[in-house]
Scaffold this motif. Structure first.
Motif, PDB file in Angstrom:
ATOM      1  N   ILE A  67       0.856  -1.190   0.000  1.00 21.29           N
ATOM      2  CA  ILE A  67       0.000   0.000   0.000  1.00 21.29           C
ATOM      3  C   ILE A  67       0.888   1.234   0.000  1.00 21.29           C
ATOM      4  N   CYS A  68       0.540   2.230  -0.810  1.00 21.10           N
ATOM      5  CA  CYS A  68       1.384   3.415  -0.955  1.00 21.10           C
ATOM      6  C   CYS A  68       1.104   4.440   0.153  1.00 21.10           C
ATOM      7  N   PHE A  69       1.592   4.136   1.362  1.00 21.87           N
ATOM      8  CA  PHE A  69       1.609   5.109   2.444  1.00 21.87           C
ATOM      9  C   PHE A  69       3.036   5.640   2.521  1.00 21.87           C
ATOM     10  N   GLN A  70       3.366   6.457   1.529  1.00 21.44           N
ATOM     11  CA  GLN A  70       4.755   6.864   1.310  1.00 21.44           C
ATOM     12  C   GLN A  70       5.316   7.770   2.397  1.00 21.44           C
ATOM     13  N   ASN A  71       4.441   8.458   3.138  1.00 22.73           N
ATOM     14  CA  ASN A  71       4.968   9.381   4.154  1.00 22.73           C
ATOM     15  C   ASN A  71       5.700   8.661   5.279  1.00 22.73           C
ATOM     16  N   TYR A 102       8.043   6.854   4.751  1.00 23.16           N
ATOM     17  CA  TYR A 102       9.424   6.827   4.267  1.00 23.16           C
ATOM     18  C   TYR A 102      10.044   8.221   4.188  1.00 23.16           C
ATOM     19  N   ASN A 103       9.291   9.258   4.513  1.00 25.41           N
ATOM     20  CA  ASN A 103       9.844  10.614   4.464  1.00 25.41           C
ATOM     21  C   ASN A 103      11.024  10.738   5.415  1.00 25.41           C
ATOM     22  N   GLU A 131       9.443   7.440  -3.950  1.00 20.06           N
ATOM     23  CA  GLU A 131      10.487   6.612  -4.543  1.00 20.06           C
ATOM     24  C   GLU A 131      11.006   5.585  -3.545  1.00 20.06           C
ATOM     25  N   ALA A 132      11.260   6.002  -2.310  1.00 24.32           N
ATOM     26  CA  ALA A 132      11.761   5.076  -1.297  1.00 24.32           C
ATOM     27  C   ALA A 132      10.734   3.987  -1.005  1.00 24.32           C
ATOM     28  N   CYS A 133       9.478   4.360  -0.953  1.00 26.04           N
ATOM     29  CA  CYS A 133       8.391   3.420  -0.679  1.00 26.04           C
ATOM     30  C   CYS A 133       8.307   2.345  -1.763  1.00 26.04           C
ATOM     31  N   ASP A 171      11.469   0.075  -1.935  1.00 28.75           N
ATOM     32  CA  ASP A 171      11.490  -0.890  -0.842  1.00 28.75           C
ATOM     33  C   ASP A 171      10.545  -2.056  -1.121  1.00 28.75           C
ATOM     34  N   PHE A 172       9.428  -1.788  -1.775  1.00 27.85           N
ATOM     35  CA  PHE A 172       8.503  -2.861  -2.143  1.00 27.85           C
ATOM     36  C   PHE A 172       9.199  -3.885  -3.033  1.00 27.85           C
ATOM     37  N   TYR A 173       9.925  -3.396  -4.037  1.00 35.16           N
ATOM     38  CA  TYR A 173      10.609  -4.318  -4.948  1.00 35.16           C
ATOM     39  C   TYR A 173      11.784  -5.020  -4.276  1.00 35.16           C
ATOM     40  N   ARG A 174      12.430  -4.338  -3.354  1.00 32.80           N
ATOM     41  CA  ARG A 174      13.505  -4.986  -2.591  1.00 32.80           C
ATOM     42  C   ARG A 174      12.930  -6.143  -1.778  1.00 32.80           C
ATOM     43  N   CYS A 175      11.803  -5.912  -1.129  1.00 34.51           N
ATOM     44  CA  CYS A 175      11.185  -6.951  -0.308  1.00 34.51           C
ATOM     45  C   CYS A 175      10.678  -8.117  -1.155  1.00 34.51           C
ATOM     46  N   LEU A 176      10.178  -7.837  -2.354  1.00 33.35           N
ATOM     47  CA  LEU A 176       9.782  -8.914  -3.254  1.00 33.35           C
ATOM     48  C   LEU A 176      10.986  -9.770  -3.623  1.00 33.35           C
TER      49      LEU A 176
END
Length: 339
Positions: free
Chosen positions: A121-125, A127-128, A297-299, A302-307
């Motif tokens: 889920i894109c809760f990008q904040n 990662y701020n 971008e960080a969010c 990180d999703f792809y890193r975890c995959l």
């Protein structure tokens, strides 16, 4: 190579595409939108036309061998599209909100549980850089035990923002107004630090868009997080009736001091200090609108890193459950006029 498709080629879809195309080992292979000409322009902009263009998610999933789909569509489409992808074994990265009803959220939980795919889920904040600084201050014990907080989102959305979209402002398509759309990220951060409310009381209004939208332009909520004579409490205020998009303000206070985030800056002091110490986030790149924060971008990275590493993802579905249900409680309180 991880093969990716984006559904929804509007402004937020463009932010996702900018992130996807910058990640090594990830390829944007398909784009879909109900307006095919918009999808074509999207493909030309981000892949020099190499990404195949489709008019629907169904068509794209049927014809492309994808691993991940990014859902950047109107709110009411999020859950049906994520469920479709998960049932086909795809992973899905979806924009907020995760759902617009409690029943939808339960459907999503069940679909992920039964799928070999994963959901982000894109809760990008979260990662701020300012969020990470607040975490550092809290972990250092400078504030002592947290006693409460407040948050303010004062932005501007005019009639055209709603009337030109075809879906914003409708209760069945957007699910609500300023809370579910503009300020859910700020609510998420407040709850990340303070926990799960035990009491919620709220009021909502439509001040400047009467006759234009069915949803609220202003939401005020009071939350208590502990059952005691002097509970941990928070105040939350969000509006799109302000004159411009001001930086979000969030403040936490504890037994020993206070920390405040305003835009790209973090202010902190103990009660013994007269002046605040100020820390400013170092030139983080911002994709999209600056007042969103810099975490997209960080969010997504990180999703792809975890995959790839098969590790837990910070923004998985269980991690947003408290935010989602608190948001629904706030709406229920405001609509039913009860705590």
């Amino acid at each position: 190579m991880v093969r990716v498709g984006v559904i929804g080629c509007g402004s937020i879809g463009r932010v996702h595409a900018m992130c996807i195309t910058g990640i090594e080992g990830v390829s944007l292979c398909g784009v879909a939108d109900i307006k095919r000409e918009r999808a074509k322009e999207f493909s030309d902009s981000f892949t020099q036309g190499k990404a195949a263009v489709y008019g629907s998610l169904e068509e794209m999933v049927e014809k492309e061998a994808l691993d991940v789909i990014h859902i950047c569509t109107p709110h009411d489409c999020h859950v049906p599209m994520a469920v479709m992808g998960l049932k086909k074994g795809l992973s899905a990265f979806m924009e907020k909100p995760p759902a617009i009803t409690k029943a939808q959220f339960q459907v999503l939980l069940a679909a992920e549980k039964e799928s070999r795919g994963r959901l982000g889920i894109c809760f990008q904040n979260r990662y701020n850089e300012t969020t990470k600084k607040v975490e550092e201050i809290l972990e250092g014990g400078m504030l002592g035990r947290l006693r409460g907080g407040r948050a303010f989102v004062t932005w501007n959305r005019g009639p055209a923002y709603y009337t030109e979209s075809g879906w914003r402002g409708g209760l069945q398509t957007e699910g609500g107004g300023v809370l579910i759309n503009q300020s859910i990220h700020t609510l998420d951060l407040l709850l990340t630090f303070l926990g799960k409310p035990v009491k919620t009381e709220a009021a909502m209004s439509n001040h400047h868009l009467k006759g234009v939208v069915e949803v609220e332009d202003t939401m005020e909520a009071y939350m208590e997080f502990t059952e005691e004579d002097d509970p941990v409490r928070a105040s939350f205020y969000a509006t799109t009736a302000y004159g411009f998009d001001a930086p979000v303000l969030m403040e936490l206070f504890g037994e020993k001091g206070v920390v405040r985030v305003e835009g790209n800056s973090v202010f902190s002091r103990t009660w013994e200090q007269e002046e605040f110490d100020c820390w400013k986030a170092p030139g983080a790149s911002v994709l999209g609108k600056a007042y969103w924060g810099s975490g997209h971008e960080a969010c997504i990275r990180d999703f792809y890193r975890c995959l790839a590493e098969k590790t837990a993802y910070l923004n998985d579905l269980p991690s947003v459950e408290n935010t989602f249900y608190t948001m629904m409680d706030i709406y229920d309180s405001a609509r039913n006029k009860e705590r």
